[in-house]
Design a protein around this motif. Structure first.
Motif, PDB file in Angstrom:
ATOM      1  N   ILE A  16       0.967  -1.126   0.119  1.00  0.00           N
ATOM      2  CA  ILE A  16      -0.003  -0.016  -0.202  1.00  0.00           C
ATOM      3  C   ILE A  16       0.775   1.137  -0.012  1.00  0.00           C
ATOM      4  O   ILE A  16       1.526   1.578   1.058  1.00  0.00           O
ATOM      5  N   ASN A  17       1.023   1.627  -1.267  1.00  0.00           N
ATOM      6  CA  ASN A  17       1.900   2.732  -1.273  1.00  0.00           C
ATOM      7  C   ASN A  17       1.294   4.167  -1.588  1.00  0.00           C
ATOM      8  O   ASN A  17       0.572   4.351  -2.905  1.00  0.00           O
ATOM      9  N   ILE A  18       1.385   5.162  -0.938  1.00  0.00           N
ATOM     10  CA  ILE A  18       0.556   6.390  -1.071  1.00  0.00           C
ATOM     11  C   ILE A  18       1.782   7.412  -0.858  1.00  0.00           C
ATOM     12  O   ILE A  18       2.109   7.490   0.347  1.00  0.00           O
ATOM     13  N   LYS A  19       1.709   8.468  -1.809  1.00  0.00           N
ATOM     14  CA  LYS A  19       2.656   9.630  -1.694  1.00  0.00           C
ATOM     15  C   LYS A  19       1.879  10.483  -1.072  1.00  0.00           C
ATOM     16  O   LYS A  19       0.811  10.895  -1.087  1.00  0.00           O
ATOM     17  N   MET A  20       2.733  11.122   0.123  1.00  0.00           N
ATOM     18  CA  MET A  20       2.235  12.001   0.966  1.00  0.00           C
ATOM     19  C   MET A  20       1.626  13.208   0.325  1.00  0.00           C
ATOM     20  O   MET A  20       0.617  13.813   0.677  1.00  0.00           O
ATOM     21  N   ALA A  21       2.106  13.824  -0.763  1.00  0.00           N
ATOM     22  CA  ALA A  21       1.492  14.820  -1.677  1.00  0.00           C
ATOM     23  C   ALA A  21       0.103  14.543  -2.033  1.00  0.00           C
ATOM     24  O   ALA A  21      -0.656  15.124  -2.001  1.00  0.00           O
ATOM     25  N   ASP A  22       0.020  13.102  -2.579  1.00  0.00           N
ATOM     26  CA  ASP A  22      -1.445  12.555  -2.951  1.00  0.00           C
ATOM     27  C   ASP A  22      -2.339  12.403  -1.875  1.00  0.00           C
ATOM     28  O   ASP A  22      -3.580  12.754  -1.730  1.00  0.00           O
ATOM     29  N   LEU A  23      -1.818  12.214  -0.662  1.00  0.00           N
ATOM     30  CA  LEU A  23      -2.713  11.776   0.432  1.00  0.00           C
ATOM     31  C   LEU A  23      -3.089  13.370   1.109  1.00  0.00           C
ATOM     32  O   LEU A  23      -4.216  13.525   1.529  1.00  0.00           O
ATOM     33  N   ARG A  24      -2.484  14.255   1.046  1.00  0.00           N
ATOM     34  CA  ARG A  24      -2.585  15.751   1.287  1.00  0.00           C
ATOM     35  C   ARG A  24      -3.733  16.030   0.546  1.00  0.00           C
ATOM     36  O   ARG A  24      -4.631  16.675   0.860  1.00  0.00           O
ATOM     37  N   GLU A  25      -3.535  16.136  -0.768  1.00  0.00           N
ATOM     38  CA  GLU A  25      -4.573  16.375  -1.617  1.00  0.00           C
ATOM     39  C   GLU A  25      -5.703  15.604  -1.686  1.00  0.00           C
ATOM     40  O   GLU A  25      -6.919  16.454  -1.633  1.00  0.00           O
ATOM     41  N   ALA A  26      -5.826  14.489  -1.250  1.00  0.00           N
ATOM     42  CA  ALA A  26      -7.297  13.775  -1.163  1.00  0.00           C
ATOM     43  C   ALA A  26      -7.732  14.177   0.077  1.00  0.00           C
ATOM     44  O   ALA A  26      -9.038  14.371   0.189  1.00  0.00           O
ATOM     45  N   LEU A  27      -6.914  14.649   1.004  1.00  0.00           N
ATOM     46  CA  LEU A  27      -7.798  14.731   2.431  1.00  0.00           C
ATOM     47  C   LEU A  27      -8.180  16.559   2.213  1.00  0.00           C
ATOM     48  O   LEU A  27      -8.827  17.121   3.450  1.00  0.00           O
ATOM     49  N   GLN A  28      -7.918  17.164   1.223  1.00  0.00           N
ATOM     50  CA  GLN A  28      -8.434  18.757   1.043  1.00  0.00           C
ATOM     51  C   GLN A  28      -9.720  18.866   0.530  1.00  0.00           C
ATOM     52  O   GLN A  28     -10.267  18.845  -0.357  1.00  0.00           O
TER      53      GLN A  28
END
Length: 178
Positions: A16-28
């Protein structure tokens, strides 16, 4: 608006690989502001008008939709993270041991995990509250430690996650600064 620390279970391990930038964007989302990710192990701080339980439910749904995996998180108010750290008697920096904090969204599962650890001879652990416990592992032997093997069992997957005490301190510091 309240500050929360969000701890994702199993991110950037086991496929389960998630880039932290993608995580941050998803939670906006309209529900969250000030979203910050820390390290690459699924630590997030954010602000919300919703309670911890609603934040947990919304983040898990968002992660499932955005990243397509069965996501579980533990959400704590930032002030509670600080209290847990302050109550831990183990060192954050030691040359022979690592201090870990296991967090739980289900206190009954943490009760069971704590009891299993208690049954181990020589296990060093302490309860920090209904949602957290601390334990020690030798440097270089964390994954081989008997407690680590117990906590990795599938039955604990949906409700617990573990962080190094140093990581918890970084999350606390990030959550208490705006």
């Amino acid at each position: 608006m309240d500050s929360y620390a969000v701890f994702l279970r199993g991110v950037n391990v086991g496929g389960i690989n998630i880039k932290m930038a993608d995580l941050r964007e998803a939670l906006q989302t309209p529900s969250f502001s000030g979203v910050k990710t820390l390290l690459a192990s699924g630590n997030v701080v954010l602000h919300s008008d919703h309670g911890a339980s609603a934040v947990k439910d919304e983040i898990e749904a968002c992660l499932r939709k955005s990243f397509g995996y069965d996501a579980w998180v533990v959400v704590l108010p930032a002030a509670r993270v600080a209290e847990l750290i302050d109550s831990c008697s183990y060192p954050s920096d030691d040359k022979t041991t690592h201090s870990y904090v296991t967090l739980a969204s289900d206190p009954a599962m943490l009760d069971e995990l704590f009891a299993a650890g208690d049954a181990l001879h020589g296990a060093q652990q302490e309860r920090l509250g209904p949602e957290a416990m601390a334990w020690l592992a030798p440097v270089g032997g964390t994954l081989d430690s008997p407690f680590s093997k117990i906590s990795a069992k599938p039955k604990f997957k949906a409700s617990t996650t573990t962080r190094n005490l140093r990581t918890m301190i970084k999350v606390r510091d990030a959550a208490t600064t705006r």
